[in-house]
Design a protein around this motif. Structure first.
Motif, PDB file in Angstrom:
ATOM      1  N   ALA A 136      -0.365  -0.057   1.828  1.00 56.84           N
ATOM      2  CA  ALA A 136      -0.472  -0.637   0.487  1.00 56.84           C
ATOM      3  C   ALA A 136       0.875  -1.127  -0.023  1.00 56.84           C
ATOM      4  O   ALA A 136       0.943  -1.874  -0.997  1.00 56.84           O
ATOM      5  CB  ALA A 136      -1.064   0.388  -0.478  1.00 56.84           C
ATOM      6  N   GLY A 137       1.964  -0.712   0.637  1.00 51.24           N
ATOM      7  CA  GLY A 137       3.295  -1.176   0.244  1.00 51.24           C
ATOM      8  C   GLY A 137       3.688  -0.745  -1.150  1.00 51.24           C
ATOM      9  O   GLY A 137       4.156  -1.564  -1.956  1.00 51.24           O
ATOM     10  N   GLY A 165       6.844  -1.854  -3.547  1.00 55.55           N
ATOM     11  CA  GLY A 165       7.364  -3.040  -2.886  1.00 55.55           C
ATOM     12  C   GLY A 165       7.881  -2.807  -1.482  1.00 55.55           C
ATOM     13  O   GLY A 165       8.630  -3.634  -0.940  1.00 55.55           O
ATOM     14  N   SER A 173       7.938  -2.534   2.603  1.00 58.81           N
ATOM     15  CA  SER A 173       7.366  -3.297   3.706  1.00 58.81           C
ATOM     16  C   SER A 173       6.990  -2.338   4.828  1.00 58.81           C
ATOM     17  O   SER A 173       7.856  -1.611   5.335  1.00 58.81           O
ATOM     18  CB  SER A 173       8.371  -4.330   4.228  1.00 58.81           C
ATOM     19  OG  SER A 173       7.977  -4.824   5.495  1.00 58.81           O
ATOM     20  N   LEU A 188      -7.164   0.289   0.224  1.00 56.22           N
ATOM     21  CA  LEU A 188      -6.549  -0.402  -0.910  1.00 56.22           C
ATOM     22  C   LEU A 188      -6.479  -1.903  -0.652  1.00 56.22           C
ATOM     23  O   LEU A 188      -6.290  -2.336   0.500  1.00 56.22           O
ATOM     24  CB  LEU A 188      -5.155   0.167  -1.180  1.00 56.22           C
ATOM     25  CG  LEU A 188      -5.115   1.675  -1.492  1.00 56.22           C
ATOM     26  CD1 LEU A 188      -3.698   2.140  -1.752  1.00 56.22           C
ATOM     27  CD2 LEU A 188      -6.003   1.981  -2.693  1.00 56.22           C
ATOM     28  N   PRO A 189      -6.621  -2.737  -1.685  1.00 53.04           N
ATOM     29  CA  PRO A 189      -6.733  -4.184  -1.488  1.00 53.04           C
ATOM     30  C   PRO A 189      -5.506  -4.836  -0.867  1.00 53.04           C
ATOM     31  O   PRO A 189      -5.622  -5.820  -0.139  1.00 53.04           O
ATOM     32  CB  PRO A 189      -6.985  -4.711  -2.915  1.00 53.04           C
ATOM     33  CG  PRO A 189      -6.545  -3.627  -3.837  1.00 53.04           C
ATOM     34  CD  PRO A 189      -6.785  -2.342  -3.102  1.00 53.04           C
ATOM     35  N   GLU A 190      -4.304  -4.309  -1.118  1.00 48.47           N
ATOM     36  CA  GLU A 190      -3.093  -4.943  -0.584  1.00 48.47           C
ATOM     37  C   GLU A 190      -2.915  -4.708   0.904  1.00 48.47           C
ATOM     38  O   GLU A 190      -2.087  -5.355   1.554  1.00 48.47           O
ATOM     39  CB  GLU A 190      -1.857  -4.410  -1.320  1.00 48.47           C
ATOM     40  CG  GLU A 190      -1.903  -4.567  -2.835  1.00 48.47           C
ATOM     41  CD  GLU A 190      -2.560  -3.391  -3.519  1.00 48.47           C
ATOM     42  OE1 GLU A 190      -3.178  -2.561  -2.794  1.00 48.47           O
ATOM     43  OE2 GLU A 190      -2.477  -3.304  -4.764  1.00 48.47           O
ATOM     44  N   SER A 191      -3.660  -3.757   1.469  1.00 48.14           N
ATOM     45  CA  SER A 191      -3.398  -3.301   2.826  1.00 48.14           C
ATOM     46  C   SER A 191      -3.708  -4.344   3.893  1.00 48.14           C
ATOM     47  O   SER A 191      -2.987  -4.455   4.886  1.00 48.14           O
ATOM     48  CB  SER A 191      -4.199  -2.024   3.108  1.00 48.14           C
ATOM     49  OG  SER A 191      -3.809  -1.005   2.215  1.00 48.14           O
ATOM     50  N   ARG A 192      -4.763  -5.123   3.725  1.00 46.18           N
ATOM     51  CA  ARG A 192      -5.153  -6.066   4.776  1.00 46.18           C
ATOM     52  C   ARG A 192      -4.086  -7.142   4.976  1.00 46.18           C
ATOM     53  O   ARG A 192      -3.783  -7.522   6.113  1.00 46.18           O
ATOM     54  CB  ARG A 192      -6.504  -6.690   4.439  1.00 46.18           C
ATOM     55  CG  ARG A 192      -7.633  -5.670   4.397  1.00 46.18           C
ATOM     56  CD  ARG A 192      -9.002  -6.311   4.445  1.00 46.18           C
ATOM     57  NE  ARG A 192     -10.043  -5.290   4.470  1.00 46.18           N
ATOM     58  CZ  ARG A 192     -10.423  -4.636   5.554  1.00 46.18           C
ATOM     59  NH1 ARG A 192      -9.838  -4.890   6.709  1.00 46.18           N
ATOM     60  NH2 ARG A 192     -11.372  -3.724   5.488  1.00 46.18           N
ATOM     61  N   GLU A 193      -3.530  -7.629   3.888  1.00 46.56           N
ATOM     62  CA  GLU A 193      -2.469  -8.631   4.009  1.00 46.56           C
ATOM     63  C   GLU A 193      -1.243  -8.040   4.698  1.00 46.56           C
ATOM     64  O   GLU A 193      -0.620  -8.665   5.555  1.00 46.56           O
ATOM     65  CB  GLU A 193      -2.097  -9.150   2.622  1.00 46.56           C
ATOM     66  CG  GLU A 193      -1.045 -10.249   2.644  1.00 46.56           C
ATOM     67  CD  GLU A 193      -0.723 -10.766   1.254  1.00 46.56           C
ATOM     68  OE1 GLU A 193       0.322 -11.411   1.100  1.00 46.56           O
ATOM     69  OE2 GLU A 193      -1.533 -10.512   0.330  1.00 46.56           O
ATOM     70  N   ASN A 194      -0.879  -6.800   4.336  1.00 45.42           N
ATOM     71  CA  ASN A 194       0.274  -6.146   4.959  1.00 45.42           C
ATOM     72  C   ASN A 194       0.012  -5.831   6.432  1.00 45.42           C
ATOM     73  O   ASN A 194       0.927  -5.860   7.251  1.00 45.42           O
ATOM     74  CB  ASN A 194       0.615  -4.858   4.208  1.00 45.42           C
ATOM     75  CG  ASN A 194       1.223  -5.133   2.844  1.00 45.42           C
ATOM     76  OD1 ASN A 194       1.849  -6.165   2.644  1.00 45.42           O
ATOM     77  ND2 ASN A 194       1.024  -4.209   1.912  1.00 45.42           N
TER      78      ASN A 194
END
Length: 339
Positions: A247-248, A251, A253, A286-292
């Protein structure tokens, strides 16, 4: 209470004295010498046991002395050897002499024993000194003193898999999801303060041990924070599982976290980061995880380290356990795997 370091004093028992005695019995003139030998003193022995998980018992009692050997007596009565003291310690305990710094033993196998303080040898009675020219010896020997040592014991956890990651990456949640271990879980850094080992039951009566190592921080190799206190528990693991917060949060990485973790391990011990490993991409719910996750795969490129997306909080583990099991089996160095 978990304790991974203890300092103790041990002393072997003194040997018993030999006896100077002569046989005196009616109708038996000049009976001759019949002084018995003294018994040997007891030893102090450390034994590695899977029943022990911490050195806490050795913190509250720091002094251990074996019994002295009994003295010899007349009528050729020899003293028996005094009983040994056996102290059970966790598997993975390293024993060092405090005064010399010498490494005495590495108890890395269950049932392995090491004598840390030998008992003194018993003295000989006067019957041992009788000869054809000295038929009435009046000399006997005193027992020898037992060894005395000041020891430092350090526990380095032994497990098949070590979970490595930054604080709050979800290592404890992952361990709860795959085993019956119940480490503390809370939404703040450094919830885990000591290693916790869980056992994963596999098909065909197999077992896999997984250690939840407290979170590392940058500079841990230089003993920043509790760096060495945590890193030493990774030394004995056979496979590394880098648990990344996909999920970063704050901020961060995931790719940079992975590289920093590798760097800390390599700076602490050369070759440690080269052990078989997997990347556990945690918090995929969590929604941010797929992009990361996509960014992590792109950054790693052709690197062969497997990436396993999981959501430990939801119990969604994917192929994590089968892959870890295969890596441990292929390493062929674990004494605790049963297949």
């Amino acid at each position: 209470m978990f304790v991974d370091r203890a300092k103790i004093t041990v002393k072997g028992g003194n040997g018993g004295n030999g006896c100077c005695s002569f046989r005196r019995e009616k109708f038996i003139p000049k009976g001759g010498p019949d002084g018995g030998d003294g018994g040997d003193g007891g030893n102090v022995i450390l034994r590695a046991s899977t029943d022990e998980q911490s050195l806490v018992d050795l913190v509250y009692n720091r002094h251990y002395a074996a019994a002295n050997g009994p003295h010899g007596k007349g009528k050729d009565l020899h003293g028996r050897k005094a009983p040994d003291i056996i102290l059970d310690v966790p598997v993975g305990t390293v024993v060092t002499d405090q005064e010399t710094g010498e490494l005495l033993a590495d108890l890395d196998t269950s049932g392995l024993q090491f004598v840390v303080a030998r008992g003194g040898k018993g003295g000989r009675g006067n019957a041992r000194f009788a000869t054809s020219t000295n038929r009435a010896p009046r000399q006997c020997e005193e027992g020898k003193p037992g060894e005395e040592r000041r020891l430092e014991l350090e526990l380095k956890t032994i497990a098949d898999v070590g979970l490595v990651g930054y604080p709050n990456a979800g290592k404890s949640t992952l361990l709860r999801a795959v085993s019956q271990a119940r480490p503390k879980v809370a939404p703040y850094p450094f919830t885990t303060l000591h290693p916790v080992v869980g056992v994963v039951e596999l098909p065909a009566y197999g077992r896999l041990t997984i250690a939840d190592i407290p979170g590392l921080i940058d500079g841990a190799h230089a003993n920043v924070g509790l760096g060495h206190a945590f890193l030493k528990h990774i030394e004995r693991t056979h496979v590394l599982a880098y648990v990344l917060d996909m999920a970063g949060v704050d901020g961060r990485s995931p790719y940079e976290d992975y590289r920093h973790l590798q760097s800390e391990l390599e700076l602490y011990m050369r070759g440690l980061s080269k052990r078989p490993a997997v990347i556990v991409a945690n918090k995929m719910d969590l929604p941010e995880s797929r992009e990361n996750l996509a960014a992590l795969r792109e950054a790693l490129g052709s690197e062969m380290t497997p990436i396993i997306p999981v959501s430990a909080a939801d119990g969604e583990l994917g192929e994590l356990i089968p892959i870890l099991s295969k890596l441990v089996k292929d390493s062929s160095i674990s004494p605790y795997m049963i297949f």
